[in-house]
Design a protein around this motif. Structure first.
Motif, PDB file in Angstrom:
ATOM      1  N   SER A  41       0.857  -1.186   0.000  1.00  0.00           N
ATOM      2  CA  SER A  41       0.000   0.000   0.000  1.00  0.00           C
ATOM      3  C   SER A  41       0.889   1.230   0.000  1.00  0.00           C
ATOM      4  O   SER A  41       2.078   1.153  -0.308  1.00  0.00           O
ATOM      5  N   THR A  42       0.318   2.373   0.336  1.00  0.00           N
ATOM      6  CA  THR A  42       1.080   3.614   0.439  1.00  0.00           C
ATOM      7  C   THR A  42       1.376   3.891   1.912  1.00  0.00           C
ATOM      8  O   THR A  42       0.724   3.328   2.797  1.00  0.00           O
ATOM      9  N   PRO A  43       2.337   4.760   2.217  1.00  0.00           N
ATOM     10  CA  PRO A  43       2.754   4.933   3.614  1.00  0.00           C
ATOM     11  C   PRO A  43       1.635   5.363   4.563  1.00  0.00           C
ATOM     12  O   PRO A  43       1.474   4.797   5.649  1.00  0.00           O
ATOM     13  N   ARG A  44       0.848   6.360   4.169  1.00  0.00           N
ATOM     14  CA  ARG A  44      -0.183   6.860   5.082  1.00  0.00           C
ATOM     15  C   ARG A  44      -1.271   5.816   5.302  1.00  0.00           C
ATOM     16  O   ARG A  44      -1.782   5.637   6.412  1.00  0.00           O
ATOM     17  N   ASN A  45      -1.640   5.108   4.250  1.00  0.00           N
ATOM     18  CA  ASN A  45      -2.652   4.077   4.398  1.00  0.00           C
ATOM     19  C   ASN A  45      -2.161   2.940   5.278  1.00  0.00           C
ATOM     20  O   ASN A  45      -2.910   2.414   6.114  1.00  0.00           O
ATOM     21  N   ALA A  46      -0.910   2.533   5.091  1.00  0.00           N
ATOM     22  CA  ALA A  46      -0.357   1.460   5.921  1.00  0.00           C
ATOM     23  C   ALA A  46      -0.378   1.854   7.388  1.00  0.00           C
ATOM     24  O   ALA A  46      -0.709   1.038   8.269  1.00  0.00           O
ATOM     25  N   SER A  99      -6.118   8.011  -0.131  1.00  0.00           N
ATOM     26  CA  SER A  99      -7.243   7.077  -0.190  1.00  0.00           C
ATOM     27  C   SER A  99      -8.498   7.829  -0.596  1.00  0.00           C
ATOM     28  O   SER A  99      -8.539   9.067  -0.578  1.00  0.00           O
ATOM     29  N   THR A 100      -9.527   7.092  -0.943  1.00  0.00           N
ATOM     30  CA  THR A 100     -10.793   7.721  -1.310  1.00  0.00           C
ATOM     31  C   THR A 100     -11.405   8.470  -0.135  1.00  0.00           C
ATOM     32  O   THR A 100     -12.228   9.367  -0.340  1.00  0.00           O
ATOM     33  N   ALA A 101     -11.018   8.102   1.107  1.00  0.00           N
ATOM     34  CA  ALA A 101     -11.510   8.830   2.277  1.00  0.00           C
ATOM     35  C   ALA A 101     -10.927  10.230   2.357  1.00  0.00           C
ATOM     36  O   ALA A 101     -11.453  11.078   3.089  1.00  0.00           O
ATOM     37  N   ASP A 102      -9.862  10.502   1.604  1.00  0.00           N
ATOM     38  CA  ASP A 102      -9.182  11.799   1.645  1.00  0.00           C
ATOM     39  C   ASP A 102      -9.667  12.761   0.564  1.00  0.00           C
ATOM     40  O   ASP A 102      -9.209  13.908   0.527  1.00  0.00           O
ATOM     41  N   VAL A 103     -10.539  12.324  -0.325  1.00  0.00           N
ATOM     42  CA  VAL A 103     -10.932  13.160  -1.459  1.00  0.00           C
ATOM     43  C   VAL A 103     -12.448  13.129  -1.626  1.00  0.00           C
ATOM     44  O   VAL A 103     -13.101  12.140  -1.293  1.00  0.00           O
ATOM     45  N   LEU A 113      -5.081  16.880  -7.192  1.00  0.00           N
ATOM     46  CA  LEU A 113      -5.288  15.954  -6.078  1.00  0.00           C
ATOM     47  C   LEU A 113      -4.806  16.629  -4.797  1.00  0.00           C
ATOM     48  O   LEU A 113      -3.687  17.134  -4.751  1.00  0.00           O
ATOM     49  N   PRO A 114      -5.616  16.658  -3.736  1.00  0.00           N
ATOM     50  CA  PRO A 114      -5.197  17.332  -2.502  1.00  0.00           C
ATOM     51  C   PRO A 114      -3.888  16.763  -1.960  1.00  0.00           C
ATOM     52  O   PRO A 114      -3.635  15.553  -2.059  1.00  0.00           O
ATOM     53  N   GLU A 115      -3.070  17.642  -1.387  1.00  0.00           N
ATOM     54  CA  GLU A 115      -1.802  17.206  -0.820  1.00  0.00           C
ATOM     55  C   GLU A 115      -2.037  16.199   0.303  1.00  0.00           C
ATOM     56  O   GLU A 115      -2.894  16.399   1.159  1.00  0.00           O
ATOM     57  N   GLY A 116      -1.280  15.121   0.270  1.00  0.00           N
ATOM     58  CA  GLY A 116      -1.406  14.103   1.303  1.00  0.00           C
ATOM     59  C   GLY A 116      -2.523  13.113   1.084  1.00  0.00           C
ATOM     60  O   GLY A 116      -2.683  12.172   1.876  1.00  0.00           O
ATOM     61  N   ALA A 117      -3.317  13.279   0.035  1.00  0.00           N
ATOM     62  CA  ALA A 117      -4.428  12.354  -0.221  1.00  0.00           C
ATOM     63  C   ALA A 117      -3.878  11.015  -0.710  1.00  0.00           C
ATOM     64  O   ALA A 117      -3.151  10.966  -1.703  1.00  0.00           O
ATOM     65  N   GLY A 177     -11.263  10.046  -9.614  1.00  0.00           N
ATOM     66  CA  GLY A 177     -10.594   9.774 -10.890  1.00  0.00           C
ATOM     67  C   GLY A 177      -9.138  10.219 -10.865  1.00  0.00           C
ATOM     68  O   GLY A 177      -8.259   9.551 -11.424  1.00  0.00           O
ATOM     69  N   LEU A 178      -8.856  11.339 -10.198  1.00  0.00           N
ATOM     70  CA  LEU A 178      -7.473  11.804 -10.069  1.00  0.00           C
ATOM     71  C   LEU A 178      -6.671  10.880  -9.161  1.00  0.00           C
ATOM     72  O   LEU A 178      -5.472  10.665  -9.386  1.00  0.00           O
ATOM     73  N   LEU A 179      -7.332  10.327  -8.130  1.00  0.00           N
ATOM     74  CA  LEU A 179      -6.642   9.357  -7.279  1.00  0.00           C
ATOM     75  C   LEU A 179      -6.271   8.119  -8.088  1.00  0.00           C
ATOM     76  O   LEU A 179      -5.180   7.554  -7.905  1.00  0.00           O
ATOM     77  N   LYS A 180      -7.137   7.707  -8.998  1.00  0.00           N
ATOM     78  CA  LYS A 180      -6.811   6.567  -9.873  1.00  0.00           C
ATOM     79  C   LYS A 180      -5.646   6.906 -10.793  1.00  0.00           C
ATOM     80  O   LYS A 180      -4.793   6.053 -11.078  1.00  0.00           O
TER      81      LYS A 180
END
Length: 482
Positions: free
Chosen positions: A41-46, A79-83, A73-77, A89-92
């Motif tokens: 995963s990514t660091p923040r999600n882990a 996961s979908t919970a962050d946007v 895409l917002p800084e630090g986003a 679509g930008l997260l994808k």
């Protein structure tokens, strides 16, 4: 079994907690059975998923990849919970930027070769278990000759509705009405259909988004890839009869259940995926719950990612007030709103019989409390699994997107829940209809029958021994098909 040698499996979910949590549950179960699992995963999600429990940790490791920046895409986003929904679509698009670092991770994992005597993490991976979104993994897996399984955390009914690319080309769906009926490749009567407002949202998944690729094209890419050996669902035939044989035939590869993958009661509430530092002082609400009579409270929660708007919050509040029911409402404010959206004087008028909580809620512990008699839910699959299949609670159903409408229709057919009436064109609902539906489930004779049906369904679907057998059977299939 083709081989008793422990497997090395890479597990890589899409960046939504509703995906990451069941993927991690599957990873833990594989690790407990002696297999080496690399969870990516990514660091923040882990970090938000929490530490790996010590018991399987010698077999379960977490590796992180840094999500690239994407304009808009917002800084630090991460996961979908962050946007907000319009930014997913930008997260994808950012997620697609993980293709190169993931390829490096796999190449490094394969560098040690396939020595049977080597420790499992030092061997070439036997499997990559991926989500719907990584259409870029297939050439990586093919280059290194690694078998793949697509793990879908959504019900099998959604896959049946989506169908194969071939079936969609043979039976094109060009209007909203085409998405409001069961597709022609389902040869038996079913509840697999959408309301108009749901159908319009589902149709959008078949069109490219801000990532440049549609969700369906991401998923359908696996049909062209021989390295995709299995499709695995977080489901079981007891919950969804008749679908697994149909899907195996449609997709020309085994479509098998992993079971419901319910977290252990002791750790379930640590897996809710909220960010560190969220207020966890839930004791006041829990004390209130302790004082309520048995089965007298309806718990209200619409998940962390349902597209709930300010108008929805207002009508839901009016409905709960007019229902006369005791309630505990886990209220997440819609994206972009920081102030109160509740009607003026609402909390004063419901004081004593209703609690609104905007902080972190230990949902499994609340659902399991003896005072809770029903659940007002968006019908996300994870919430349905937790409340109905685990605890036997009847449902007041307010679905929004994706699989939620399909789940609501199926649970209504099982006689375990009632949907709140909605405007078919725009999905709006009225407080009076919320109130009437809550009373049907909580205060009227119909509610007693719904509760009996829910308990009976829980006995069948919630058999823990059978659920673990599904994981054992999955492991056997991984050994045979690698």
């Amino acid at each position: 079994m083709a081989s008793s040698r422990p497997l090395h499996v890479i597990v890589f979910p899409w960046l939504a907690f509703g995906h990451m949590i069941p993927f991690l549950e599957l990873a833990k179960r594989l690790a407990r059975r002696g297999h080496a699992v690399t969870f990516v995963s990514t660091p923040r999600n882990a970090a938000r998923l929490g530490a790996v429990p010590p018991e399987p940790s010698v077999r379960l490791r977490v590796l992180t990849l840094n999500l690239p920046e994407v304009d808009g895409l917002p800084e630090g986003a991460e996961s979908t919970a962050d946007v907000p929904p319009e930014k997913v679509g930008l997260l994808k698009k950012a997620f697609d930027g993980l293709a190169a670092p993931f390829a490096e991770l796999v190449a490094e994992a394969c560098a040690a070769g396939d020595d049977n005597a080597a420790a499992a993490f030092s061997r070439k991976p036997d499997w990559i278990i991926l989500d719907f979104a990584q259409h870029w993994i297939w050439p990586i897996a093919e280059e290194h000759e690694i078998a793949c399984a697509v793990f879908l955390i959504l019900p099998a009914a959604l896959l049946a509705f989506i169908g194969t690319k071939h079936e969609n080309e043979a039976h094109p769906r060009t209007t909203t009405e085409d998405y409001m009926v069961a597709p022609p490749w389902i040869p038996f009567s079913s509840t697999i259909s959408y309301r108009r407002h749901e159908a319009e949202a589902v149709a959008a998944a078949f069109r490219p988004n801000d990532s440049g690729v549609s969700d369906m094209d991401r998923f359908w890419e696996m049909q062209q890839r021989p390295c995709c050996r299995l499709i695995v669902h977080r489901s079981c035939p007891e919950a969804e009869p008749r679908l697994f044989p149909l899907l195996t035939e449609l997709f020309a590869r085994p479509v098998i259940p992993a079971g419901l993958l319910l977290p252990d009661e002791a750790v379930a509430d640590d897996d809710d995926g909220d960010a560190p530092g969220v207020d966890r002082s839930f004791s006041d609400a829990m004390h209130w719950l302790d004082e309520q009579p048995s089965r007298s409270v309806i718990y209200v929660a619409l998940g962390s990612e349902a597209p709930v708007m300010a108008g929805h919050v207002r009508e839901l509040a009016l409905g709960l007030e007019r229902s006369g029911a005791q309630f505990l409402w886990a209220l997440r404010l819609p994206a972009g709103h920081s102030g109160s959206l509740l009607p003026d004087g609402f909390e004063r008028r419901v004081a004593g019989r209703g609690v609104v909580w905007t902080g972190w809620v230990p949902q499994v512990r609340v659902l399991a409390h003896g005072a809770v008699g029903a659940f007002l839910t968006h019908c996300g699959w994870g919430s349905t699994v937790e409340s109905l299949f685990r605890l036997g609670l009847p449902l007041v159903m307010l679905p929004f997107v994706a699989d939620q409408g399909l789940i609501a229709r199926a649970m209504a057919a099982h006689g375990v829940g009632v949907e709140v009436p909605r405007n078919d064109d725009d999905g709006s609902f009225r407080g009076d209809d919320v109130a009437a539906t809550v009373r049907r489930v909580m205060a009227e004779e119909e509610g007693q029958e719904l509760a009996r049906n829910a308990r009976e369904l829980q006995k069948v679907v919630g058999d823990k021994v059978r659920q673990e057998q599904y994981v054992d059977e999955l492991v056997e299939c991984l050994h045979r098909s690698k």
